[in-house]
Enzyme design. Structure first.
Site, PDB file in Angstrom:
ATOM      1  CD  GLU A  91      -1.565   8.770   5.100  1.00  0.00           C
ATOM      2  OE1 GLU A  91      -0.871   8.830   6.135  1.00  0.00           O
ATOM      3  OE2 GLU A  91      -1.091   8.794   3.960  1.00  0.00           O
TER       4      GLU A  91
ATOM      5  CB  CYS B 160       5.799  11.062   8.051  1.00  0.00           C
ATOM      6  SG  CYS B 160       7.576  11.126   8.301  1.00  0.00           S
TER       7      CYS B 160
ATOM      8  CD1 TRP C 260      -2.082  -2.105   2.083  1.00  0.00           C
ATOM      9  CD2 TRP C 260      -2.891  -1.433   0.096  1.00  0.00           C
ATOM     10  NE1 TRP C 260      -3.050  -3.011   1.700  1.00  0.00           N
ATOM     11  CE2 TRP C 260      -3.566  -2.626   0.489  1.00  0.00           C
ATOM     12  CE3 TRP C 260      -3.235  -0.831  -1.112  1.00  0.00           C
ATOM     13  CZ2 TRP C 260      -4.548  -3.214  -0.298  1.00  0.00           C
ATOM     14  CZ3 TRP C 260      -4.219  -1.421  -1.895  1.00  0.00           C
ATOM     15  CH2 TRP C 260      -4.861  -2.596  -1.480  1.00  0.00           C
TER      16      TRP C 260
ATOM     17  CG  PHE D   2      -4.606   1.440  20.094  1.00  0.00           C
ATOM     18  CD1 PHE D   2      -5.355   2.099  19.119  1.00  0.00           C
ATOM     19  CD2 PHE D   2      -3.820   2.194  20.954  1.00  0.00           C
ATOM     20  CE1 PHE D   2      -5.302   3.469  19.006  1.00  0.00           C
ATOM     21  CE2 PHE D   2      -3.776   3.570  20.846  1.00  0.00           C
ATOM     22  CZ  PHE D   2      -4.520   4.221  19.874  1.00  0.00           C
TER      23      PHE D   2
ATOM     24  CB  THR E 189      -8.652   2.398  10.320  1.00  0.00           C
ATOM     25  OG1 THR E 189      -8.434   2.173  11.717  1.00  0.00           O
ATOM     26  CG2 THR E 189      -7.766   1.460   9.506  1.00  0.00           C
TER      27      THR E 189
ATOM     28  CG  ASN F 148       0.294  14.234  13.682  1.00  0.00           C
ATOM     29  OD1 ASN F 148      -0.711  13.571  13.928  1.00  0.00           O
ATOM     30  ND2 ASN F 148       0.608  15.337  14.335  1.00  0.00           N
TER      31      ASN F 148
HETATM   32  P1  TGC Z   1       3.257   4.856  20.969  1.00  0.00           P
HETATM   33  O1  TGC Z   1       4.128   3.646  20.946  1.00  0.00           O
HETATM   34  O2  TGC Z   1       2.604   5.253  22.238  1.00  0.00           O
HETATM   35  O3  TGC Z   1       4.044   6.154  20.497  1.00  0.00           O
HETATM   36  C1  TGC Z   1       5.136   6.009  19.737  1.00  0.00           C
HETATM   37  C2  TGC Z   1       5.778   7.366  19.596  1.00  0.00           C
HETATM   38  O4  TGC Z   1       5.106   8.047  18.551  1.00  0.00           O
HETATM   39  C3  TGC Z   1       4.581   9.280  19.015  1.00  0.00           C
HETATM   40  N1  TGC Z   1       3.322   9.474  18.321  1.00  0.00           N
HETATM   41  C4  TGC Z   1       3.144  10.375  17.376  1.00  0.00           C
HETATM   42  N2  TGC Z   1       3.976  11.306  16.875  1.00  0.00           N
HETATM   43  C5  TGC Z   1       3.492  12.094  15.902  1.00  0.00           C
HETATM   44  N3  TGC Z   1       2.264  11.972  15.415  1.00  0.00           N
HETATM   45  C6  TGC Z   1       1.410  11.042  15.884  1.00  0.00           C
HETATM   46  N4  TGC Z   1       0.174  10.943  15.377  1.00  0.00           N
HETATM   47  C7  TGC Z   1       1.826  10.198  16.908  1.00  0.00           C
HETATM   48  N5  TGC Z   1       1.265   9.187  17.603  1.00  0.00           N
HETATM   49  C8  TGC Z   1       2.200   8.755  18.458  1.00  0.00           C
HETATM   50  C9  TGC Z   1       4.444   9.107  20.493  1.00  0.00           C
HETATM   51  O5  TGC Z   1       4.489  10.347  21.157  1.00  0.00           O
HETATM   52  C10 TGC Z   1       5.667   8.279  20.797  1.00  0.00           C
HETATM   53  O6  TGC Z   1       6.796   9.134  20.760  1.00  0.00           O
HETATM   54  P2  TGC Z   1       8.035   8.873  21.748  1.00  0.00           P
HETATM   55  O7  TGC Z   1       9.020   9.924  21.406  1.00  0.00           O
HETATM   56  O8  TGC Z   1       7.449   9.010  23.140  1.00  0.00           O
HETATM   57  O9  TGC Z   1       8.507   7.479  21.465  1.00  0.00           O
HETATM   58  O10 TGC Z   1       2.266   4.655  19.873  1.00  0.00           O
HETATM   59  P3  TGC Z   1       0.790   5.083  19.982  1.00  0.00           P
HETATM   60  O11 TGC Z   1       0.152   4.206  21.025  1.00  0.00           O
HETATM   61  O12 TGC Z   1       0.662   6.546  20.206  1.00  0.00           O
HETATM   62  O13 TGC Z   1       0.289   4.707  18.572  1.00  0.00           O
HETATM   63  C11 TGC Z   1      -0.562   3.651  18.409  1.00  0.00           C
HETATM   64  C12 TGC Z   1      -1.359   3.922  17.155  1.00  0.00           C
HETATM   65  C13 TGC Z   1      -2.250   2.723  16.906  1.00  0.00           C
HETATM   66  C14 TGC Z   1      -2.200   5.170  17.357  1.00  0.00           C
HETATM   67  C15 TGC Z   1      -0.370   4.159  16.018  1.00  0.00           C
HETATM   68  O14 TGC Z   1       0.435   3.053  15.840  1.00  0.00           O
HETATM   69  C16 TGC Z   1      -1.074   4.504  14.737  1.00  0.00           C
HETATM   70  O15 TGC Z   1      -1.336   5.666  14.436  1.00  0.00           O
HETATM   71  N6  TGC Z   1      -1.385   3.469  13.922  1.00  0.00           N
HETATM   72  C17 TGC Z   1      -1.927   3.676  12.596  1.00  0.00           C
HETATM   73  C18 TGC Z   1      -0.790   3.746  11.647  1.00  0.00           C
HETATM   74  C19 TGC Z   1      -1.250   4.149  10.286  1.00  0.00           C
HETATM   75  O16 TGC Z   1      -1.809   5.217  10.118  1.00  0.00           O
HETATM   76  N7  TGC Z   1      -0.984   3.285   9.316  1.00  0.00           N
HETATM   77  C20 TGC Z   1      -1.413   3.474   7.955  1.00  0.00           C
HETATM   78  C21 TGC Z   1      -0.444   4.331   7.203  1.00  0.00           C
HETATM   79  S1  TGC Z   1      -1.013   4.681   5.633  1.00  0.00           S
HETATM   80  C22 TGC Z   1      -0.021   3.676   4.719  1.00  0.00           C
HETATM   81  O17 TGC Z   1       0.706   2.898   5.159  1.00  0.00           O
HETATM   82  C23 TGC Z   1       0.066   3.951   3.367  1.00  0.00           C
HETATM   83  S2  TGC Z   1       1.426   4.975   3.292  1.00  0.00           S
HETATM   84  C24 TGC Z   1       0.750   6.285   2.583  1.00  0.00           C
HETATM   85  C25 TGC Z   1       0.554   5.982   1.155  1.00  0.00           C
HETATM   86  O18 TGC Z   1       1.539   5.591   0.475  1.00  0.00           O
HETATM   87  O19 TGC Z   1      -0.583   6.168   0.659  1.00  0.00           O
END
Ligand code: TGC
Length: 389
Positions: A369, A244, A167, A389, A371, A246
């Site tokens: 980005e 990114c 993807w 989660f 769900t 975000n």
């Molecule tokens: P957690 O382990 O607690 O936090 C990890 C670190 O990340 C920081 N953080 C963020 N930073 C910036 N923006 C955000 N939205 C952030 N969310 C978390 C956080 O502060 C921590 O930093 P540090 O310095 O303390 O280590 O992780 P979490 O519990 O917050 O996250 C869990 C969850 C489920 C929300 C996260 O994994 C998530 O957002 N999952 C969804 C991922 C996603 O969107 N995947 C799809 C991507 S789209 C795609 O792949 C296609 S690419 C685009 C394309 O080509 O079209």
């Protein structure tokens, strides 16, 4: 009838700067002249217009919110959002190209790459001479990137990347990939700028999509790809890719409304002309109720996007605030597109009309980005303090 513009019902226009309006209007004019006449056909044929990157680059519309010294326009985050919205009026798949190029490739290079990499890649990415992709999600799922399987093994002055990503928008046409992997030894998530002509880098299209058909959705195979250690990005942990995402999610909160406004405009035109029981559909109460709901969704979404833009410019765009706007504005656009499709009746299933295309595209926009469910749980955690989660 009121003289208030239906595409700006609550009068946001004077709140935008001249530069924000200029960039948005440049994109609007481009979409009207170059995209709208062709997009139905491109979508049918699963065709991404190969001239799009350079055309947008020439207009200065790629990476607009990056500083000028880094290939951008030094424009506001709101300007970037409005550019996304104007392009998504044409098609969500084409906006996906711009989101990936700007937020998922140029942004991490600006934020985390060495000066050498920035000098090498940011200028051609800004002009569209080079295209980038972002390889984070893997075939086993995208919501929990912490469990990624792609590995990075250090061997002398290089890293060897192995595994399979899925993807990645633009993958097949990309010159540069931002690849996220787990570093062997530390188990940390790390990122690399990988030239796609590197030996062992393979991209394949993903055929058979009923959504984003004008977009280049790809799989990326990393067969022991050797990358110079200098191409490793200066960030560790999930914070790297999530920062990114975000930025991209912010653009989607604006962008999805563009698809919604396109459906609203189409529905208004259609009901003014189409007759039922001896008068135009516009006379009918249920039709008017549908249009009123659409206007309300889009107006509320626009206010939300505008204020999120100003929060981001003040450095107050927390991930949860971005999650709310991405989730709710995509939902709003989906409701608008569905209502428009319904108002067009049987004709609404034809891709000569835009609403069904936007409706189907938005299925992906609601999923990538983050769900709808992931953003809901980000908000749930914000409210309760508990991670569900
Ligand atoms: P957690 O382990 O607690 O936090 C990890 C670190 O990340 C920081 N953080 C963020 N930073 C910036 N923006 C955000 N939205 C952030 N969310 C978390 C956080 O502060 C921590 O930093 P540090 O310095 O303390 O280590 O992780 P979490 O519990 O917050 O996250 C869990 C969850 C489920 C929300 C996260 O994994 C998530 O957002 N999952 C969804 C991922 C996603 O969107 N995947 C799809 C991507 S789209 C795609 O792949 C296609 S690419 C685009 C394309 O080509 O079209």
């Amino acid at each position: 009838r009121s003289s208030v513009a239906l595409d700006d019902f609550y009068g946001l226009e004077p709140l935008y700067t001249a530069e924000e309006r200029r960039l948005r209007d440049t994109m609007r004019a481009f979409v009207a002249a170059e995209i709208l006449p062709h997009i139905g056909d491109w979508w049918q044929r699963e065709h991404f217009p190969p001239h799009l990157p350079r055309a947008l680059g020439e207009l200065g519309l790629l990476g607009v919110s990056l500083p000028k010294a880094y290939g951008g326009q030094g424009a506001s985050h709101t300007a970037y959002g409005l550019v996304c919205q104007a392009l998504e009026y044409g098609d969500s798949g084409l906006r996906s190209f711009l989101s990936v190029q700007s937020s998922l490739v140029m942004y991490p290079l600006y934020k985390y790459a060495s000066e050498t990499l920035q000098k090498r890649w940011l200028p051609p990415l800004a002009t569209g001479e080079a295209v980038g992709c972002f390889a984070l999600t893997e075939p086993h799922g995208g919501s929990d990137p912490s469990r990624m399987k792609v590995t990075a093994r250090r061997v002398g002055g290089e890293y060897v990347l192995s595994g399979h990503k899925r993807w990645s928008t633009n993958g097949l046409i990309a010159d540069l990939a931002i690849v996220w992997a787990k570093e062997e030894g530390s188990d940390q998530v790390v990122g690399f700028a990988v030239e796609t002509r590197s030996e062992g880098f393979e991209a394949r299209g993903i055929p058979g999509r009923a959504s984003l058909r004008a977009s280049v959705s790809s799989e990326v195979f990393l067969h022991e790809v050797r990358v110079p250690a200098e191409n490793k990005l200066a960030v560790e942990g999930l914070r790297g890719p999530l920062s990114c995402l975000n930025a991209a999610r912010f653009g989607i909160a604006f962008g999805a409304l563009g698809a919604g406004y396109a459906c609203f405009d189409e529905a208004r035109r259609y009901v003014a002309e189409r007759e039922l029981f001896g008068e135009s559909l516009a006379h009918k109460q249920l039709v008017q109720a549908g249009l009123a709901d659409m206007l309300a969704e889009l107006t509320k979404g626009s206010l939300l996007a505008y204020h999120l833009g100003r929060l981001k410019e003040a450095g107050q765009d927390t991930p949860a605030r971005v999650s709310l706007a991405k989730r709710d504005n995509v939902r709003a656009a989906q409701r608008v597109a569905r209502t428009a499709r319904d108002l067009l009746g049987g004709n609404g299933i034809l891709t000569e009309h835009a609403s069904i295309r936007h409706l189907l595209n938005l299925e992906s926009v609601a999923t990538y980005e983050g769900t709808d469910a992931v953003h809901t749980l980000v908000l749930g955690r914000e409210i309760t303090g508990h991670n569900a989660f």
